[in-house]
Design an enzyme around this catalytic site. Structure first.
Site, PDB file in Angstrom:
ATOM      1  N   HIS A 176     -10.812  -7.968  -5.891  1.00 53.47           N
ATOM      2  CA  HIS A 176     -11.246  -8.261  -4.526  1.00 53.47           C
ATOM      3  C   HIS A 176     -12.225  -7.180  -4.084  1.00 53.47           C
ATOM      4  CE1 HIS A 176      -7.533 -10.941  -3.836  1.00 53.47           C
ATOM      5  NE2 HIS A 176      -8.596 -11.669  -4.096  1.00 53.47           N
ATOM      6  N   GLU A 179     -11.744  -4.255  -1.421  1.00 49.08           N
ATOM      7  CA  GLU A 179     -10.602  -3.343  -1.521  1.00 49.08           C
ATOM      8  C   GLU A 179     -11.034  -2.066  -2.240  1.00 49.08           C
ATOM      9  OE1 GLU A 179      -7.571  -5.961  -3.169  1.00 49.08           O
ATOM     10  OE2 GLU A 179      -7.818  -7.346  -1.487  1.00 49.08           O
ATOM     11  N   HIS A 301      -4.567  -3.829  -5.942  1.00 49.63           N
ATOM     12  CA  HIS A 301      -5.138  -4.435  -4.736  1.00 49.63           C
ATOM     13  C   HIS A 301      -4.872  -3.502  -3.559  1.00 49.63           C
ATOM     14  CE1 HIS A 301      -5.973  -8.678  -6.047  1.00 49.63           C
ATOM     15  NE2 HIS A 301      -5.286  -8.229  -7.086  1.00 49.63           N
ATOM     16  N   GLU A 377      -0.162  -3.231  -4.474  1.00 53.00           N
ATOM     17  CA  GLU A 377      -0.968  -3.295  -3.252  1.00 53.00           C
ATOM     18  C   GLU A 377      -0.957  -1.891  -2.667  1.00 53.00           C
ATOM     19  OE1 GLU A 377      -2.529  -5.550  -1.266  1.00 53.00           O
ATOM     20  OE2 GLU A 377      -2.145  -7.458  -2.250  1.00 53.00           O
TER      21      GLU A 377
END
Ligand SMILES: *[C@@H]1O[C@H](CO)[C@@H](O)[C@H](O)[C@H]1NC(C)=O
Ligand SMILES: *[C@@H]1O[C@H](CO)[C@@H](O)[C@H](O)[C@H]1NC(C)=O
Ligand SMILES: [Zn+2]
Length: 414
Positions: A176, A179, A301, A377
């Site tokens: 992504h 990020e 992420h 994350e």
């Protein structure tokens, strides 16, 4: 009344003549947090999405975070007041965050972990260290992007006396684009593996063959660096003059089943025209499939601050779920010791985040049976993390990796 407001919104949408030749400033964009039942928030979000382009939104735990352009700000507040929802502004002016992030960046200054770097600089860094440690590292190409960039990684494989192939640890970062903390912590971790004198870290380095890819969505990352900080997707061209697909909704496992859309203009979660429609995911998946002896696949992420295990669209537990949770817990404990930061999980995304299909981790597990598969994350707020504090997350991640492989080896995975 709502209908009237939404018509106003739709008219405004076509007046948003942006200067497309400048880095999108996000001047006076406000980040809102709206509280309410998930059903109400979803219906609110759906209505908004039908009429305006939202560069960022996320619903979780009965809270909606949404980034609102100044042009639609007063209308948004009126709509919110009709819904009678508790609302607060979390960030007054998103452009301030962007300014802070870019403050440490100087083209042509030496690579560091106090600034964010565009993809060319990251690749140059990888090139440099592959020369500096040429006896046991090399550049590897994991795939290609739509705009013709390579997906470059670093292979770290120190020599062994027995000369037997080692088990492979694969690290995927930056799928992504926005990020940014993920490529930064990944190169930080690479630097730790290469230069740390901590015997635990050098032992971990020597035990495995590492294949580490800091930016697997290089076009998107470059675009977020040069045009639009909120860019998340690839840069392939779809119909309707819309660009890009979400590369973490595009893998060929349960494609488009949950948490993805077939609308190419969606800013966030367009799953692509078909599974592996994106060159990045297709080529990278082929590369991964050809690896023998893959022990672990770790994806980074930001910024939900949690640890996820397969499958992201299911609350059912895979066969070694208990081991994955045990190993993951140790990993989080090691990380906690660095900054006292608690992560949610380990659990599946369906259990603690939201259902999402078509992600890399799930495909890897399903297609290759790799035993240890995780998504971290990392931390932050709406993808912002101060560049002078990259080392905090870098050290945390380094310890998390140490915890992960310490416990995995205890459980005889190594
Ligand atoms: C790579 O090495 C060259 C030569 O030492 C140096 O000038 C350059 O700044 C380095 N680039 C990065 C990104 O570290
Ligand atoms: C790399 O390997 C060569 C040949 O084995 C050796 O002569 C050299 O000293 C090594 N270089 C480093 C930096 O370890
Ligand atoms: Zn992500």
């Amino acid at each position: 009344m709502i209908i009237y407001l939404l018509i106003c919104l739709s008219l405004i949408k076509f007046n948003l003549a942006e200067n497309i030749y400048e880095y999108k400033s996000y001047k006076d964009y406000k980040l809102y947090e709206v509280e309410g039942s998930n059903d109400i928030l979803d219906s609110l979000l759906q209505k908004l999405k039908n009429f305006v382009e939202l560069p960022y939104y996320e619903t979780r735990d009965s809270k909606l975070e949404v980034l609102i352009a100044p042009d639609i700000n007063s209308l948004f507040e009126q709509i919110i007041s009709l819904y009678d929802l508790k609302t607060k502004v979390v960030v007054e002016d998103y452009s301030e965050l962007i300014r802070l992030e870019k403050s440490g960046y100087r083209k042509n200054s030496a690579f560091s972990w106090t600034a964010y770097y565009d993809v060319d600089d990251i690749y140059e860094y990888l090139g440099n260290v592959s020369k500096e440690y040429s006896n046991w590292t090399q550049l590897v190409v994991g795939g290609e992007s739509y705009e013709g960039r390579q997906i470059v990684g670093l292979r770290i494989n120190t020599p062994t006396e027995k000369d037997e192939p080692k088990k492979i640890v694969f690290i995927e970062s930056g799928i992504h684009a926005r990020e940014w903390i993920t490529p930064a912590t990944t190169t930080y971790f690479i630097n730790q593996l290469l230069t740390s004198t901590d015997p635990k870290i050098t032992a971990m380095r020597n035990q495995f063959e590492w294949q580490i890819f800091p930016t697997v969505n290089p076009d998107g990352y470059h675009y977020s660096f040069t045009w639009d900080r909120m860019w998340r997707k690839t840069r392939s061209k779809s119909t309707f003059f819309c660009y890009g697909a979400d590369p973490n909704r595009n893998w060929d496992y349960n494609w488009l089943k949950n948490g993805a859309t077939s609308n190419p203009c969606n800013y966030q979660t367009y799953g692509g025209s078909e599974p592996f429609s994106e060159k990045e995911t297709r080529t990278l998946s082929e590369y991964i499939q050809d690896l023998d002896n893959l022990l672990a696949y770790v994806a980074f992420h930001a910024d939900a601050q949690m640890l996820l295990v397969p499958y992201s669209d299911s609350v059912e537990h895979i066969d070694n779920y208990d081991d994955l949770v045990k190993i993951g817990k140790t990993s989080l404990e090691y990380g906690y010791k660095v900054n006292g930061e608690k992560y949610d999980g380990p659990a599946t995304a369906a259990e603690i985040l939201y259902k999402a299909s078509g992600g890399s981790m799930d495909w890897v597990r399903h297609a290759t049976g790799t035993p240890l598969v995780y998504t971290y994350e990392l931390r932050g707020k709406s993808f912002h993390w101060p560049p002078d504090r990259i080392y905090e997350q870098g050290d945390e991640v380094t310890q998390m990796m140490l915890g992960l492989f310490t416990e995995a080896c205890n459980l005889n995975y190594c």
